[in-house]
Design a protein around this motif. Structure first.
Motif, mmCIF file in Angstrom:
data_model
loop_
_atom_site.group_PDB
_atom_site.id
_atom_site.type_symbol
_atom_site.label_atom_id
_atom_site.label_comp_id
_atom_site.label_asym_id
_atom_site.label_seq_id
_atom_site.Cartn_x
_atom_site.Cartn_y
_atom_site.Cartn_z
ATOM 1 N N GLY A 1 0.793 -1.277 0.122
ATOM 2 C CA GLY A 1 -0.229 0.011 0.081
ATOM 3 C C GLY A 1 0.818 1.333 0.065
ATOM 4 N N ILE A 2 0.009 2.381 -0.533
ATOM 5 C CA ILE A 2 0.840 3.608 -0.531
ATOM 6 C C ILE A 2 0.156 4.558 0.317
ATOM 7 C CG2 ILE A 2 0.031 4.350 -2.648
ATOM 8 C CD1 ILE A 2 2.718 5.659 -3.081
ATOM 9 N N LEU A 3 0.661 5.352 1.131
ATOM 10 C CA LEU A 3 0.172 6.266 2.338
ATOM 11 C C LEU A 3 0.082 7.679 1.546
ATOM 12 C CD1 LEU A 3 -0.028 6.068 5.806
ATOM 13 C CD2 LEU A 3 0.125 8.229 4.687
ATOM 14 N N LEU A 4 -0.802 8.318 0.828
ATOM 15 C CA LEU A 4 -0.607 9.658 0.555
ATOM 16 C C LEU A 4 -0.830 10.699 1.487
ATOM 17 C CD1 LEU A 4 -2.663 8.642 -2.811
ATOM 18 C CD2 LEU A 4 -0.156 8.815 -2.580
ATOM 19 N N ASP A 5 0.281 11.343 2.164
ATOM 20 C CA ASP A 5 0.408 12.186 3.531
ATOM 21 C C ASP A 5 0.130 13.565 3.205
ATOM 22 O OD1 ASP A 5 0.252 12.162 6.080
ATOM 23 O OD2 ASP A 5 2.283 13.290 5.907
ATOM 24 N N ASN A 6 -1.074 14.159 3.397
ATOM 25 C CA ASN A 6 -1.250 15.630 3.451
ATOM 26 C C ASN A 6 -1.202 16.077 1.972
ATOM 27 O OD1 ASN A 6 -1.561 16.707 6.280
ATOM 28 N ND2 ASN A 6 0.871 15.882 6.471
ATOM 29 N N PHE A 7 -1.689 15.350 1.147
ATOM 30 C CA PHE A 7 -2.038 15.756 -0.161
ATOM 31 C C PHE A 7 -3.156 16.662 -0.371
ATOM 32 C CE2 PHE A 7 1.229 12.887 -1.267
ATOM 33 C CZ PHE A 7 1.395 12.540 -2.447
ATOM 34 N N SER A 8 -2.988 17.648 -1.123
ATOM 35 C CA SER A 8 -4.487 18.366 -1.659
ATOM 36 C C SER A 8 -5.291 17.357 -2.272
ATOM 37 C CB SER A 8 -3.999 19.370 -2.665
ATOM 38 O OG SER A 8 -3.706 19.011 -3.733
ATOM 39 N N GLU B 1 -6.900 17.616 -5.070
ATOM 40 C CA GLU B 1 -6.534 17.700 -6.433
ATOM 41 C C GLU B 1 -5.363 16.677 -6.770
ATOM 42 O OE1 GLU B 1 -4.697 20.477 -10.365
ATOM 43 O OE2 GLU B 1 -5.562 21.152 -8.122
ATOM 44 N N ASP B 2 -4.363 16.667 -5.820
ATOM 45 C CA ASP B 2 -3.225 15.765 -6.017
ATOM 46 C C ASP B 2 -3.852 14.284 -5.359
ATOM 47 O OD1 ASP B 2 -1.522 17.747 -6.900
ATOM 48 O OD2 ASP B 2 -0.336 17.865 -4.890
ATOM 49 N N LEU B 3 -4.560 14.257 -4.661
ATOM 50 C CA LEU B 3 -4.899 12.767 -4.356
ATOM 51 C C LEU B 3 -5.589 12.150 -5.268
ATOM 52 C CD1 LEU B 3 -6.645 13.195 -0.834
ATOM 53 C CD2 LEU B 3 -4.599 11.888 -1.213
ATOM 54 N N ARG B 4 -6.567 12.769 -6.080
ATOM 55 C CA ARG B 4 -7.017 12.496 -7.301
ATOM 56 C C ARG B 4 -6.311 11.972 -8.246
ATOM 57 N NH1 ARG B 4 -10.242 16.225 -7.959
ATOM 58 N NH2 ARG B 4 -12.002 15.429 -6.647
ATOM 59 N N THR B 5 -5.231 12.720 -8.647
ATOM 60 C CA THR B 5 -4.064 12.458 -9.545
ATOM 61 C C THR B 5 -3.101 11.348 -9.145
ATOM 62 O OG1 THR B 5 -3.928 15.063 -10.355
ATOM 63 C CG2 THR B 5 -2.172 13.302 -10.667
ATOM 64 N N GLY B 6 -3.015 11.190 -7.776
ATOM 65 C CA GLY B 6 -2.299 10.204 -7.273
ATOM 66 C C GLY B 6 -2.958 8.848 -7.482
ATOM 67 N N VAL B 7 -4.304 8.697 -7.056
ATOM 68 C CA VAL B 7 -5.168 7.524 -7.389
ATOM 69 C C VAL B 7 -5.078 7.189 -8.818
ATOM 70 C CG1 VAL B 7 -7.386 6.571 -7.324
ATOM 71 C CG2 VAL B 7 -6.693 7.921 -5.480
#
Length: 284
Positions: free
Chosen positions: A219-226, A228-234
């Motif tokens: 798993g990858i933990l997206l920490d303190n992402f906006s 918009e960046d969360l959506r891009t990261g997913v």
């Protein structure tokens, strides 16, 4: 994780703290033969948690105390609802009252706050699940994590022994500063552990995602992402591992975070920031 031994040990410590040499007030004022009846009453709405510690508290004080009509953990209730009824020696009920209330008020508060986060996520039709963290009261972690599940959440790792989880300071301590070094560093660790050991890596920038996912993490933990960046990261991860959002998660932001498509949203506030619910023990 909520074993009988853990419950008995926690209650024993709490009672030792609260009445180390007995209850001075009860000893001089309440006759041993006096019987008493009382109800555990909700003074505000919420979700119940802590039934096991409620029972254990009164059983340790005086096993002659009888508890009936105890609602199950995870039960939703309204103000005025009776959550349990007690009868038996007045001395024991009065002595155990505060410790028992402290437990169920605290745990029901956690369950209730968790349920609010879960409801916000469900409201946007997301598959994301609300998880706790290790931000718990020392010595009460198992109880508090149990309360999270009573509120509809799930448990993250229980302890540092449960999974490998690289956070920014772990990588800094190893001298991993460049994104190009991430894949090799993670793969070195994977070579040292069994295939059933989960490996989760925290990232705080989009450009870290591909090197981490390429290492074959769980798993990858997206920490303190906006958002918009969360959506891009997913979208970048594209189902290759579990995605988790953490940091800055509040009731007014969790629905928007869930809508990005992340699998897990970890919320430290559901344990460390929950208020105790107003529950009382009223004579009946």
């Amino acid at each position: 994780m909520l074993t009988h031994k853990l419950v008995t040990d926690v209650v024993e410590r709490a009672l030792t703290e609260d009445c180390p040499w007995g209850d001075a007030t009860v000893a001089v004022s309440i006759p041993a033969h006096l019987e008493f009846q009382a109800n555990l009453v909700a003074r505000e709405p919420g979700f119940f948690a802590g039934g096991a510690v409620l029972v254990e508290t009164f059983q340790q004080v005086d096993p002659r105390i009888v508890i009936t009509n105890l609602v199950t953990d995870g039960t939703a209730f309204s103000a005025g609802d009776v959550l349990a009824s007690l009868s038996g020696p007045a001395a024991g009920i009065l002595t155990g009252e505060r410790v028992a209330l402290n437990f169920v008020q605290r745990l029901s508060g956690i369950a209730t706050l968790t349920s609010l986060f879960v409801a916000h996520v469900a409201g946007v039709g997301s598959h994301a699940r609300i998880a706790d963290t290790r931000k718990t009261t020392p010595g009460l972690r198992a109880l508090e994590k149990h309360a999270v599940t009573a509120g509809g959440g799930i448990n993250h790792r229980f302890s540092l022994s449960d999974a490998i989880m690289f956070k920014d300071n772990h990588l800094a301590a190893l001298g991993v500063t460049a994104n190009s070094e991430l894949t090799e560093a993670i793969q070195r660790v994977k070579a040292k552990v069994g295939h059933t050991t989960a490996i989760i890596v925290e990232v705080d920038r989009l450009e870290q995602i591909e090197p981490v996912v390429a290492a074959g993490v769980t798993g990858i933990l997206l920490d303190n992402f906006s958002v918009e960046d969360l959506r891009t990261g997913v979208q970048l991860i594209d189902g290759r591992c579990t995605t988790e959002a953490s940091g800055g998660v509040h009731l007014d932001s969790v629905a928007e975070i869930a809508a990005t498509g992340v699998d897990i949203i970890s919320v430290g506030a559901i344990t460390h920031g929950a208020n105790a619910l107003d529950l009382g023990l009223d004579a009946s």
